[in-house]
Design an enzyme around this catalytic site. Structure first.
Site, PDB file in Angstrom:
ATOM      1  N   SER A 253     -16.818 -40.796  34.014  1.00  0.00           N
ATOM      2  CA  SER A 253     -17.833 -40.449  33.020  1.00  0.00           C
ATOM      3  C   SER A 253     -18.712 -41.671  32.781  1.00  0.00           C
ATOM      4  O   SER A 253     -18.472 -42.731  33.355  1.00  0.00           O
ATOM      5  CB  SER A 253     -17.163 -40.026  31.712  1.00  0.00           C
ATOM      6  OG  SER A 253     -16.633 -41.177  31.091  1.00  0.00           O
ATOM      7  N   LYS A 254     -19.668 -41.502  31.893  1.00  0.00           N
ATOM      8  CA  LYS A 254     -20.605 -42.597  31.620  1.00  0.00           C
ATOM      9  C   LYS A 254     -19.890 -43.881  31.206  1.00  0.00           C
ATOM     10  O   LYS A 254     -20.383 -44.973  31.435  1.00  0.00           O
ATOM     11  CB  LYS A 254     -21.575 -42.183  30.513  1.00  0.00           C
ATOM     12  CG  LYS A 254     -22.566 -41.142  30.974  1.00  0.00           C
ATOM     13  CD  LYS A 254     -23.872 -41.267  30.196  1.00  0.00           C
ATOM     14  CE  LYS A 254     -24.898 -40.283  30.709  1.00  0.00           C
ATOM     15  NZ  LYS A 254     -24.729 -38.951  30.103  1.00  0.00           N
TER      16      LYS A 254
END
Ligand code: GLU
Length: 482
Positions: A253-254
């Site tokens: 994820s980010k």
């Protein structure tokens, strides 16, 4: 067997992420390995989140990575249109077929009713699913709801008590019982078909033989198998490729840094390195070789060697690969690649002052040190920033005979024109000093750069020129005399 035909079918709801790029790449590799074809289809049925800009960005990213396709958006073909929102007429024909044959029905349940049902099932510890409230409405009941102005969805009647087995090329046989799956929506109340429905129609009409996609879609596959059966279509083979995890083994994820391909491109990763890296995420060839050209990867790609376990995104490996690919470029290629980064460089003014020969030498100097092209300012800093003396450099400057070495260096320093000339001059300084090479080079480096390690000195001396070298030495001398 039919010629292999695969597709990449992104939803344009965001830029192309690492995971999507890997799915696209595996499709491409499989198609080319099998002498088959790749279709690019845009799955834009989520009207709110789909955007044309994202579609364009995804296409740019695919092209950058070196993925080409034979049919679909941008390539044309006989099975278009290739954007799902332009295929609504096609879908409605098949929806009607399912309604007419009693395999689908209109559902008038409101959001609240559905939510109540969910809560009730969960309270009983059961899997939340649609229990078929509208399955057997009489014509009168249906008309009544229609009159109330409720816009229905269309649900597919899930066959009861059936086992659906996905014979997956990566995961083997995975079975799903239909009783855990409620009648699902195939057309939303706005008349737009859902993913599970559209994908079946499209893959069939586009002649897709193999569906290669992310593992997260495995749970959708039994629903799709039901639809293939209900419509009398044969289904393609499936290959669900594993998730990509961050280095902490959590879903990527980010938090893990850059997730979209564009971000990597902007940081100055080379597409060849990314291609190589992504291909090895969940697949590996026989043998130990880590650096393979697209042609080599295509030739050895096989679904049998695609791993079931999650792939871990290893940034160190990507960095290593990128550095290797940068090293493979010649100086002219590097100049071209670096241009956009140099145009934005904080050292733009200093770079503009260099003549072409010096600029080329600078390129040689940075060549082996770049992990990605975007590191260029960091690598250039030593050339263009005022010296900051690290502690160990200060120590080195306090050694015996340092002043003698520095003076000797300055004494006959010519205006540097060539690397060999500087190397020769440094050798002469060593000779004249009567000291060991190390006892000359170390204080010199400390004085000129403020550090004990780093960029080869002849490059620095050449780019600085005589006056700047002497200025630096004089500055260092003030430390020696402190
Ligand atoms: N549009 C889907 C996605 O972007 C693709 C699903 C599929 O390949 O079947 O996840």
């Amino acid at each position: 067997m039919d010629k292999v035909k695969v597709r990449f079918a992104p939803s344009p709801t965001g830029p192309l992420h690492i995971g999507g790029a890997r799915s696209a790449l595996f499709n491409y590799l499989y198609a080319l390995n099998q002498g088959g074809e790749l279709v690019l289809r845009i799955e834009d049925t989520d009207l709110e989140r789909s955007k044309r800009e994202y579609e364009e960005e995804i296409i740019d990213s695919l092209k950058w990575l070196g993925i080409t396709w034979n049919e679909g958006i941008g390539a044309g073909g006989e099975n278009g249109p290739y954007r799902q929102t332009e295929r609504l007429d096609i879908y409605s024909k098949y929806v009607q077929q399912l309604l007419d044959s009693g395999q689908a029905y209109y559902c008038y349940c409101t959001e609240e009713e559905l939510e109540d049902e969910r809560q009730a099932l969960m309270a009983k510890g059961e899997m939340p699913r649609y229990m078929g409230k509208c399955r057997n409405l009489s014509d009168a009941e249906r008309e009544e709801r229609q009159k109330q102005g409720i816009r229905p969805t269309v649900r597919f009647k899930v066959p009861e008590n059936k086992e659906y087995v996905v014979d997956d090329m990566v995961r083997g046989q995975v079975s799903f019982g239909s009783d855990n799956i409620g009648d699902f929506i195939i057309v939303k109340s706005d008349g737009i078909p859902t993913y599970n429905f559209a994908v079946v129609i499209d893959d069939t009409l586009m002649g897709i033989t193999h569906v290669v996609r992310a593992e997260e879609h495995l749970s959708n596959t039994p629903r799709q198998l039901m639809l293939y059966d209900a419509l009398g279509f044969s289904h393609p083979r499936f290959a669900h490729i594993s998730l990509i995890l961050g280095s902490d083994r959590q879903k990527m994820s980010k938090r893990h840094g850059a997730t979209s391909l564009i971000q990597y491109r902007e940081k100055g990763y080379l597409p060849e390195a990314m291609f190589n890296f992504l291909a090895f995420m969940g697949w590996s060839p026989e043998g130990e070789e880590q650096i393979l050209s697209p042609e080599q990867i295509i030739a050895s790609f096989s679904m049998n060697r695609v791993a079931k376990s999650p792939a871990v995104f290893d940034l160190d490996k990507l960095n290593w690969l990128n550095q290797q690919y940068i090293k493979q470029k010649d100086i002219d290629e590097l100049r071209v690649l670096l241009k956009p980064f140099l145009d934005k460089s904080i050292y733009r003014a200093e770079l503009d002052k260099l003549d072409d020969a010096r600029f080329n030498i600078l390129m040689q100097a940075v060549h082996d040190r770049l992990v990605c092209l975007g590191d260029i300012d960091q690598v250039l800093a030593i050339f263009f920033q005022e010296v900051e003396y690290e502690e160990e450099a200060v120590e080195a400057l306090k050694g015996e005979e340092v002043v003698k070495v520095l003076d000797l260096f300055c004494a006959e320093l010519p205006e540097p024109e060539e690397i060999d000339q500087i190397k020769q001059y440094l050798k002469e300084v060593v000779k004249k000093s009567g000291l060991k090479g190390k006892n000359v080079y170390m204080p010199l480096r400390a004085a000129l750069t403020g550090q004990l390690h780093g960029m080869d000195m002849p490059y620095l001396i050449l780019i600085w020129g005589r006056d700047e070298c002497i200025r630096r030495i004089n500055r260092a001398k003030t430390i020696v005399s402190d």
